[in-house]
Motif scaffolding. Structure first.
Motif, PDB file in Angstrom:
ATOM      1  N   LEU A 182       0.824  -1.084   0.103  1.00  0.00           N
ATOM      2  CA  LEU A 182       0.146   0.039   0.097  1.00  0.00           C
ATOM      3  C   LEU A 182       0.904   1.321   0.167  1.00  0.00           C
ATOM      4  O   LEU A 182       0.641   2.163  -0.816  1.00  0.00           O
ATOM      5  CB  LEU A 182      -0.912  -0.067   1.414  1.00  0.00           C
ATOM      6  N   ILE A 183       1.994   1.220   0.965  1.00  0.00           N
ATOM      7  CA  ILE A 183       2.783   2.560   0.832  1.00  0.00           C
ATOM      8  C   ILE A 183       3.582   2.729  -0.323  1.00  0.00           C
ATOM      9  O   ILE A 183       3.660   3.822  -0.742  1.00  0.00           O
ATOM     10  CB  ILE A 183       3.676   2.102   1.998  1.00  0.00           C
ATOM     11  N   SER A 185       2.631   1.837  -3.431  1.00  0.00           N
ATOM     12  CA  SER A 185       1.462   1.790  -4.333  1.00  0.00           C
ATOM     13  C   SER A 185       1.398   3.145  -5.099  1.00  0.00           C
ATOM     14  O   SER A 185       1.220   4.171  -4.270  1.00  0.00           O
ATOM     15  CB  SER A 185       0.112   1.325  -4.108  1.00  0.00           C
ATOM     16  N   SER A 186       1.521   3.042  -6.479  1.00  0.00           N
ATOM     17  CA  SER A 186       1.492   4.612  -6.982  1.00  0.00           C
ATOM     18  C   SER A 186       0.417   4.798  -8.108  1.00  0.00           C
ATOM     19  O   SER A 186       0.139   5.728  -8.711  1.00  0.00           O
ATOM     20  CB  SER A 186       2.755   4.924  -7.655  1.00  0.00           C
ATOM     21  N   LYS A 188      -3.857   3.782  -9.320  1.00  0.00           N
ATOM     22  CA  LYS A 188      -5.118   3.317  -8.599  1.00  0.00           C
ATOM     23  C   LYS A 188      -5.183   1.861  -8.334  1.00  0.00           C
ATOM     24  O   LYS A 188      -5.647   1.274  -7.286  1.00  0.00           O
ATOM     25  CB  LYS A 188      -6.235   3.973  -9.367  1.00  0.00           C
ATOM     26  N   HIS A 191      -3.084   0.256  -5.766  1.00  0.00           N
ATOM     27  CA  HIS A 191      -3.469   0.921  -4.411  1.00  0.00           C
ATOM     28  C   HIS A 191      -4.758  -0.047  -4.251  1.00  0.00           C
ATOM     29  O   HIS A 191      -4.972  -0.476  -3.115  1.00  0.00           O
ATOM     30  CB  HIS A 191      -3.889   2.115  -4.529  1.00  0.00           C
ATOM     31  N   ILE A 293      -1.580  14.759 -14.980  1.00  0.00           N
ATOM     32  CA  ILE A 293      -2.006  13.825 -13.994  1.00  0.00           C
ATOM     33  C   ILE A 293      -0.946  13.281 -12.752  1.00  0.00           C
ATOM     34  O   ILE A 293      -1.092  13.452 -11.642  1.00  0.00           O
ATOM     35  CB  ILE A 293      -2.671  12.561 -14.333  1.00  0.00           C
ATOM     36  N   VAL A 294      -0.039  12.873 -13.174  1.00  0.00           N
ATOM     37  CA  VAL A 294       1.137  12.345 -12.352  1.00  0.00           C
ATOM     38  C   VAL A 294       1.834  13.324 -11.576  1.00  0.00           C
ATOM     39  O   VAL A 294       2.283  13.191 -10.487  1.00  0.00           O
ATOM     40  CB  VAL A 294       2.034  11.244 -13.127  1.00  0.00           C
ATOM     41  N   ASP A 296       1.321  16.427 -10.721  1.00  0.00           N
ATOM     42  CA  ASP A 296       0.579  17.424  -9.686  1.00  0.00           C
ATOM     43  C   ASP A 296       0.931  17.053  -8.254  1.00  0.00           C
ATOM     44  O   ASP A 296       0.084  18.083  -7.488  1.00  0.00           O
ATOM     45  CB  ASP A 296      -0.687  17.618 -10.314  1.00  0.00           C
ATOM     46  N   ILE A 297       1.739  16.481  -8.023  1.00  0.00           N
ATOM     47  CA  ILE A 297       1.587  16.098  -6.487  1.00  0.00           C
ATOM     48  C   ILE A 297       3.178  16.391  -6.211  1.00  0.00           C
ATOM     49  O   ILE A 297       4.187  15.927  -6.671  1.00  0.00           O
ATOM     50  CB  ILE A 297       1.267  14.972  -6.139  1.00  0.00           C
ATOM     51  N   ALA A 298       3.482  17.294  -5.020  1.00  0.00           N
ATOM     52  CA  ALA A 298       4.893  17.379  -4.633  1.00  0.00           C
ATOM     53  C   ALA A 298       5.630  16.342  -4.292  1.00  0.00           C
ATOM     54  O   ALA A 298       5.056  15.405  -3.712  1.00  0.00           O
ATOM     55  CB  ALA A 298       4.961  18.533  -3.644  1.00  0.00           C
ATOM     56  N   GLY A 299       6.836  16.260  -4.711  1.00  0.00           N
ATOM     57  CA  GLY A 299       7.700  15.085  -4.329  1.00  0.00           C
ATOM     58  C   GLY A 299       7.798  14.058  -5.412  1.00  0.00           C
ATOM     59  O   GLY A 299       8.338  12.993  -5.105  1.00  0.00           O
ATOM     60  N   THR A 300       6.930  14.002  -6.368  1.00  0.00           N
ATOM     61  CA  THR A 300       6.978  12.994  -7.534  1.00  0.00           C
ATOM     62  C   THR A 300       8.075  13.659  -8.406  1.00  0.00           C
ATOM     63  O   THR A 300       7.683  14.555  -9.141  1.00  0.00           O
ATOM     64  CB  THR A 300       5.396  13.060  -7.988  1.00  0.00           C
TER      65      THR A 300
ATOM     66  N   PRO B  59       7.728  15.643   1.637  1.00  0.00           N
ATOM     67  CA  PRO B  59       7.369  15.058   0.149  1.00  0.00           C
ATOM     68  C   PRO B  59       8.001  13.819   0.062  1.00  0.00           C
ATOM     69  O   PRO B  59       9.318  13.645   0.430  1.00  0.00           O
ATOM     70  CB  PRO B  59       7.833  16.203  -1.072  1.00  0.00           C
ATOM     71  N   GLY B  60       7.263  12.804  -0.448  1.00  0.00           N
ATOM     72  CA  GLY B  60       7.940  11.591  -0.843  1.00  0.00           C
ATOM     73  C   GLY B  60       6.891  10.298  -0.069  1.00  0.00           C
ATOM     74  O   GLY B  60       6.021  10.739   0.541  1.00  0.00           O
ATOM     75  N   HIS B 135      -1.397   6.232   5.205  1.00  0.00           N
ATOM     76  CA  HIS B 135      -0.277   5.661   4.874  1.00  0.00           C
ATOM     77  C   HIS B 135       0.496   6.435   3.718  1.00  0.00           C
ATOM     78  O   HIS B 135      -0.278   7.145   3.128  1.00  0.00           O
ATOM     79  CB  HIS B 135      -0.805   4.289   4.255  1.00  0.00           C
ATOM     80  N   GLY B 136       1.764   6.465   3.942  1.00  0.00           N
ATOM     81  CA  GLY B 136       2.608   7.433   3.359  1.00  0.00           C
ATOM     82  C   GLY B 136       2.758   7.179   1.848  1.00  0.00           C
ATOM     83  O   GLY B 136       3.990   7.288   1.139  1.00  0.00           O
ATOM     84  N   SER B 137       1.724   6.566   1.085  1.00  0.00           N
ATOM     85  CA  SER B 137       2.005   6.335  -0.390  1.00  0.00           C
ATOM     86  C   SER B 137       1.617   7.627  -1.049  1.00  0.00           C
ATOM     87  O   SER B 137       0.803   8.243  -0.707  1.00  0.00           O
ATOM     88  CB  SER B 137       1.225   5.236  -0.972  1.00  0.00           C
ATOM     89  N   LEU B 138       2.637   7.762  -2.275  1.00  0.00           N
ATOM     90  CA  LEU B 138       2.092   8.943  -3.063  1.00  0.00           C
ATOM     91  C   LEU B 138       0.826   9.120  -3.495  1.00  0.00           C
ATOM     92  O   LEU B 138       0.010  10.057  -3.294  1.00  0.00           O
ATOM     93  CB  LEU B 138       3.098   9.277  -4.208  1.00  0.00           C
ATOM     94  N   TYR B 139       0.282   8.024  -4.029  1.00  0.00           N
ATOM     95  CA  TYR B 139      -1.161   7.802  -4.442  1.00  0.00           C
ATOM     96  C   TYR B 139      -2.153   8.111  -3.291  1.00  0.00           C
ATOM     97  O   TYR B 139      -3.151   9.028  -3.496  1.00  0.00           O
ATOM     98  CB  TYR B 139      -1.560   6.255  -4.790  1.00  0.00           C
ATOM     99  N   LYS B 142      -2.200  12.050  -2.443  1.00  0.00           N
ATOM    100  CA  LYS B 142      -2.787  12.675  -3.364  1.00  0.00           C
ATOM    101  C   LYS B 142      -4.100  12.644  -3.427  1.00  0.00           C
ATOM    102  O   LYS B 142      -5.146  13.335  -3.644  1.00  0.00           O
ATOM    103  CB  LYS B 142      -2.105  12.305  -4.965  1.00  0.00           C
TER     104      LYS B 142
END
Lengths: 513, 513
Positions: A182-183, A185-186, A188, A191, A293-294, A296-300, B59-60, B135-139, B142
């Motif tokens: 889960l942690i 997973s990047s 949908k 996840h 889409i991918v 727009d989140i900080a840290g990606t 971030p991360g 949980h600290g996943s980026l998905y 976001k």
């Protein structure tokens, strides 16, 4: 904890010594039935009950960071360095409450923090847990860790919080593995699979079937004890029904690994075609659609998504076929032989063909690629590119030419990679080929190699049980196979496990989880 | 919020329009005393009262991440996506409590989370605050942001949580700036200065003195109203005492900026010397001592500490003098002219001399460097290196030769960079030169350029007030200078501020703080 165990047994058997529900020691005893044996073993637990502490938030600087501490003394250790205006004692506070105050080292204030208190067994680990939310400077994070260690906590190993949750029965092993997935997973889809696993999706079914099977084996072992009287406590026809049910489920689960694993790591896709057929243009087109889409989140970081596109939440991972670009321009080669290995790794191959080429060349290259993948589960999508440059009837001619090759797993798509025409058709095709609708519907997909191996072994064993039932093999052999099924099913949920398996699983976790 | 303001005034004055304690609009009116003026102004507030949300942890990917939401509707918005087994309504829960449950998007579970509830005004921002620990996943991070935004929250700007804390009177402006410094502090000394500032160290003294000065100005303005009667409500001798006290404090604060800024960013140190004099060896020796301390925290990248060493919690930052290495071997040059600019930036210059060199050359190079820095506050440490290679009496000879140059800010140290002999003497010398003991004792150091500028301006104004008191200048001119002191002091704590200043300050914060 160290101890000596004295065992006495009278028949060949496999023995586990349990602590909570973890088999911490495992061995076989193979004796003649009349022998008596005395076995002496020493057990060293990998587990201790010290209070552990770690930074649980991502490494680096942020607005806040969270330091998590778990163990019997967690609240008391925090109390020694915590002070609030009202001189609160954290040990006297209710569970599930938040407290504002200062963390001190002697007279020096390290930070103003908020402390959350959880009390055993109602916490993530099942132990007393304190979560300190501090300002996210590296100095503060390190310093708070330091003072807590000075006061008696120990730095946690990777995954040790979740290991404790498992040992304390808050999660089974497959659920714990779901936490790690889960942690990381990047997408949908990844996840969705991971959260189902963490919430016990696979475990419940396996535990249920295993419970029923356990019932049967105890009846069969009873038969063994009365073996001279030829009784049959276990109803063979009920057992047959259960075995066939288990067999069917195991096959479904085992077979879902191909898709599950692809979802977890991204569906591997190879783009092949001769130089200038538009491979890079196509890749850029697919990536461009997705970037917004991918990212727009900080840290990606861009690295992370460089070659991954996400279509409706499913990641497609493009295998590097850079080698192709350096082939000579000899049309009939299409550089395919050089990427044979890459192609065999792909779940989907996109073959770009060019309307400039001779019809014969196109048909030949498609046939040649189909031959290469005919014994694999790889799908083929022939992409007729650059349709913007040609009249409709010419495009149609090629489509009709290739039509006989279209099957469930081989498709033909027309496209303009340059202008993006028909991109949505290609994306729909990709989704169809990997049965994206099934992903949406199916709650349980196997994504874990360890589970896949255990399922494969238990599937083999259950098939032996089924065959044994047909051929009326002796009870003790039947029992042996059933025990094997039970063993491997138990490994998935962790009802049966050992130090080595646990060490392997939890060492891959991040620190602080 | 937009509005029109109608003003009526009868004397030249500077006018502020306040929202809470922020001057959101500022202008001067300079009129002849008999004139009547009507001023119309439109105000656009930069502030709204929507509910804001952001990821507050670094971030991360990590074990957990925290999503923070602040605003009147924070708890209600969270309620729309939160569900627990016992069907809790978060809105009905007590402040400072933790709640385990699920965040959903429709029927889909996004994550199992713990929600912390803080209620206005007892929260960081002074508003209702919800902190979701997921949980600290980026998905997941976001996705949770996404559903909260769908439910009516707005993504927070950098520093917007702290801006609200300021607007709601939870922190003054200097304290808010302390928060940002605290988060980026990476050394013990920088941390100490920042946490003092965040906890109100500088603010309290300034506010106290400003309050007393405000008292005087109201009396003086009363005198102005009765100007034809020649009364003196404000006791001039008391005012003189206060002005001199304020002057002394402002000078101390202002002067502490040189050290404070160096501490915040690391004391700049330059190592100079001819090629092969041992510059790299010395730097490695200093860095090696420190590596173990700095790198034992996860997430501290090597980049970060590459050229910084920490001696007893004070960072020394080595300025890149790489240029020197490429100079010709002409001894008398010592490459110094090429690094003149670098040297002028340094608080301390380490000059490495070699016992192989002629005595004259050594003396010459020291003299030349001293000349370069004679008008700056740069300290010089002459390091006689490679003492392991020479007999004691030869080393002593050179020391005696250089002894006349030793002053409070110029030192001579003997060393073997290769073997580390006398390293502790060098470190002690570095600490002495920057008055590390003073850092330990002094609670308040100015580290912020904005504060330094405001302090300098108020110091100049208070000196004019002092001079004016001596020369008995008219009350209105005296009042003008005092108002200027009040203005600049008020800027530091934010009692007086405007959109632009706030925009500047908070845009430098990280998101989520």
């Amino acid at each position: 904890m160290n101890g000596y165990i004295l065992l006495w047994c009278s028949k060949p058997t496999r023995i586990f010594i349990y602590s909570n529900h973890v088999a911490v020691f495992e061995f076989f005893i193979l004796l003649n039935s009349n022998q008596i044996s005395l076995i002496l073993g020493q057990i060293n637990f990998m587990f201790d009950n010290s209070t552990i502490v770690a930074i649980s938030t991502p490494p680096g600087i942020g607005a806040i960071a969270v330091i998590r501490m778990s163990g019997e003394d967690a609240v008391n250790i925090c109390d020694t360095v915590f002070s609030s205006n009202s001189n609160k004692t954290l040990g006297l506070q209710s569970a599930n409450t938040l407290h504002y105050g200062k963390i001190r080292e002697g007279e020096t204030v390290i930070d103003e923090v908020v402390v959350g208190i959880f009390k055993a067994p109602h916490s993530y680990t099942g132990e007393n847990v304190v979560e300190i939310s501090c300002h996210g400077s590296l100095y503060i994070q390190k310093k708070i860790l330091e003072v807590l260690v000075q006061q008696g906590a120990r730095l946690a190993h990777p995954g040790e919080f979740t290991l404790r949750a498992f040992l304390n029965g808050k999660l089974d092993l497959s659920q714990a593995e779901g936490v790690a997935d889960l942690i990381s997973s990047s997408s949908k889809a990844a996840h969705r699979v991971a959260i189902n696993q963490m919430r016990g999706g696979i475990s419940e079914e396996i535990k249920g079937l295993r419970g029923q099977l356990l019932n049967f084996i105890s009846l069969i072992e009873l038969e063994l004890d009365f073996s001279e009287e030829d009784v049959e406590f276990a109803n063979r026809s009920d057992l047959r029904i259960l075995v066939s049910k288990i067999g069917r489920l195991l096959k479904i689960l085992k077979d879902s690994f191909y898709l599950g694993n692809a979802i977890k790591n991204g569906i591997p896709v190879a783009i092949v075609g001769k130089t200038n057929s538009g491979k890079s243009t196509l890749l850029n087109l697919l990536l461009k659609e997705d970037k917004a889409i991918v990212s727009d989140i900080a840290g990606t970081t861009r690295d992370f998504i460089e070659d991954i596109i996400s279509i409706d939440g499913i990641h497609f991972r493009f295998i590097d076929t850079a080698g192709i670009r350096h082939t000579t321009d000899k049309i009939e080669q299409l550089g395919i032989e050089r990427t044979f290995q890459k192609i065999s790794q792909a779940a989907i191959v996109l073959l770009l063909v060019d309307l400039d080429d001779e019809q014969q060349t196109i048909v030949q290259s498609v046939k040649s690629l189909k031959k290469q993948i005919e014994h694999s589960e790889t799908h083929l999508v022939v992409i007729i590119n650059k349709i913007d440059l040609y009249p409709v009837n010419e495009v149609d001619k090629i489509i009709r030419l290739l039509e006989p090759m279209v099957t469930n797993s081989n498709r033909v798509v027309t496209l303009s990679a340059k202008f993006g025409n028909n991109l949505e058709v290609l994306e729909k095709t990709l989704k169809e080929l990997i049965h994206a609708d099934q992903i949406e519907q199916s709650d349980i997909l196997i994504t874990n190699t360890r589970h896949f191996e255990a399922l494969t072994k238990s599937y083999e064993a259950i098939q032996r049980v089924a065959a044994g039932l047909e051929s009326n093999i002796p009870e003790d052999l039947l029992a042996q196979d059933i025990r094997e099924v039970l063993h491997y099913l138990g490994e998935i949920t962790g009802e049966i496990t050992n130090d080595e398996i646990l060490g392997n699983i939890f060492s891959k976790f991040c620190i602080g989880k």
